[in-house]
Motif scaffolding. Structure first.
Motif, PDB file in Angstrom:
ATOM      1  N   HIS A   1      57.539  35.984  25.922  1.00 22.40           N
ATOM      2  CA  HIS A   1      56.129  36.387  25.798  1.00 22.40           C
ATOM      3  C   HIS A   1      55.601  37.001  27.090  1.00 22.40           C
ATOM      4  O   HIS A   1      54.541  37.653  27.065  1.00 22.40           O
TER       5      HIS A   1
ATOM      6  N   PHE B   1      54.831  40.520  26.442  1.00 23.87           N
ATOM      7  CA  PHE B   1      53.896  40.897  25.384  1.00 23.87           C
ATOM      8  C   PHE B   1      52.448  40.682  25.821  1.00 23.87           C
ATOM      9  O   PHE B   1      52.144  39.721  26.529  1.00 23.87           O
TER      10      PHE B   1
ATOM     11  N   HIS C   1      53.876  39.862  19.328  1.00 22.56           N
ATOM     12  CA  HIS C   1      55.092  39.084  19.593  1.00 22.56           C
ATOM     13  C   HIS C   1      55.664  38.539  18.287  1.00 22.56           C
ATOM     14  O   HIS C   1      56.868  38.654  18.020  1.00 22.56           O
TER      15      HIS C   1
END
Length: 443
Positions: free
Chosen positions: A347, A350, A356
């Motif tokens: 993550h 993102f 995601h």
């Protein structure tokens, strides 16, 4: 060839959602037009997800969030908890945390909760105590409350299926992969309640020890809250209707399967009640761009993901990676932990939880299933991770952007405490959550 072309368009769509060269809705329009113009997808295939019940549930949920903001019910609930718990700084943090957990299932937008309810309250309390944003010498109280709320809110979002839009998207993608979760609202809460509650209890105390505020007692906070409640007056008619509507909606989400009422039907009934009583007006719904923007780009993303799955692309990659994991002879419990951690850490790349989920959820779920992880807990655990990683950066979620943008946190604090709480949350959900899931029989 068609499958690989669609994969290229899908990858470009995800890149655009992360980098935002255009607004996300505009980028989604470009992507879906490309898919149709190149005859990679037919018009019907490209727009098939616009009839998806989960996407419409998300849209209606945005209108519920608008109702909470408009009526002031969310602010009233949060202020009430400040009045009850706010005699100390730690009590303030717990009061705000509990208030968020109570509001979350009926207000499924983490950004709306942060920007519309909690950050204004935190800012007011902090300024009254002399803790100002962008003032390093006097910001400890504000910084502590923001840290505590940011890190704790990920547990609130993970506790309920309807607490965040990405949760609903996860369950839809799981169903498209053939993983059917019985009574999803109830099953989600049963699986999340223990680790999420533990996280909500631990986070304010941990932040209090690690980021000790200069002000330990806040005797003025309950007084300010009481004055605010007095100024707000008794609950208005609209607030009462909003409270009753959301209470009924939550009850039907819990008991809907037994009664034969779907989650989206419950949401639509609630919205109709709010419209017919004048709590919300249709023009307010029409002029709420976040809902309609989400409808469009979510539908495009889900539609492409579903077509990739039906063409076998996701299973192809999952089988390739899964076969290597099987050859490594790690055993599914080790693979389960490894893939959840990898999904979480990715993550950092993102700027959106939903982007995601759209990019990686189906692939990681397929890899887990291929290596023997029980499908239901595989789907749920990735859903929980999709909330927990929302506080690791200042750009990783809507609420993180709101809290960082308030000016009480430095960038280094966001990343360092985000990394620290990542270790805490992964350990908490992995160990306590794993034991709880085994007790429930998911393993």
């Amino acid at each position: 060839m068609q499958a690989w072309t669609l994969l290229s368009i899908f990858a470009s769509t995800i890149a655009g959602l992360v980098l935002e060269p255009l607004p996300v809705g505009a980028w989604a329009m470009l992507a879906v037009t490309t898919a149709v113009a190149t005859k990679t997808l037919t018009f019907a295939q490209a727009f098939s997800a616009f009839t998806n019940d989960v996407i419409w549930l998300i849209v209606v949920s945005f209108f519920f969030a608008r109702g909470f903001e408009k009526t002031g019910l969310g602010e009233r609930v949060a202020t009430l908890f400040v009045k009850v718990f706010g005699k100390s700084t730690l009590g303030l943090a717990y009061g705000l945390s509990v208030a968020e957990a109570l509001i979350a299932p009926a207000m499924p937008s983490t950004t709306a909760r942060a920007g519309g309810i909690f950050m204004p309250i935190i800012n007011s309390l902090s300024l009254n105590a002399g803790s100002k944003p962008n003032d390093p010498s006097r910001k400890k109280l504000g910084a502590f409350l923001v840290h505590s709320q940011l890190q704790g809110s990920v547990n609130s979002s993970a506790m309920f299926l309807t607490a965040a839009a990405q949760n609903l998207l996860c369950m839809k993608l799981a169903s498209e992969m053939g993983v059917m979760v019985a009574s999803p609202w109830v099953t989600w809460v049963k699986a999340s309640i223990v680790p999420a509650a533990a996280g909500l209890l631990l986070t304010p105390l941990l932040m209090y020890k690690l980021f000790a505020p200069e002000i330990k007692d806040t005797p003025e906070a309950p007084k300010l809250a009481a004055e605010r409640l007095e100024k707000m007056g008794p609950m208005s008619r609209d607030e009462k209707i909003m409270l009753a509507t959301m209470g009924a909606a939550v009850c039907l989400w819990v008991a809907g399967d037994a009664l034969g009422i779907s989650a989206v039907t419950t949401a639509m009934m609630g919205l109709c009640l709010l419209l017919s009583t004048g709590v919300l007006h249709w023009r307010e719904c029409l002029t709420y761009p976040a809902a309609w923007d989400t409808l469009f780009w979510f539908a495009v993303l889900v539609g492409m993901s579903g077509q990739l799955n039906s063409m076998g692309v996701i299973n192809h990659f999952a089988n390739q990676v899964g076969s290597q994991l099987v050859k490594a002879n790690l055993g599914w419990p080790a693979v389960f932990g490894l893939l959840n951690v990898a999904y979480y850490v990715l993550h950092y790349m993102f700027a959106s939880q939903t982007a995601h989920v759209g990019a990686l959820y189906s692939a990681f779920l397929a890899m887990m299933i291929t290596t023997g992880v029980p499908p239901v807990i595989a789907a749920l655990s990735l859903g929980f991770m999709s909330n927990l990683f929302g506080s690791i950066t200042h750009f990783g979620s809507g609420q993180a952007a709101v809290y960082y943008g308030a000016g009480y946190l430095t960038l280094s604090e966001v990343f360092s405490y985000g990394a620290l709480m990542s270790v805490v949350n992964l350990a908490l959900w992995g160990l306590l959550g794993g034991a709880w899931w085994a007790f429930l029989g998911f393993f």
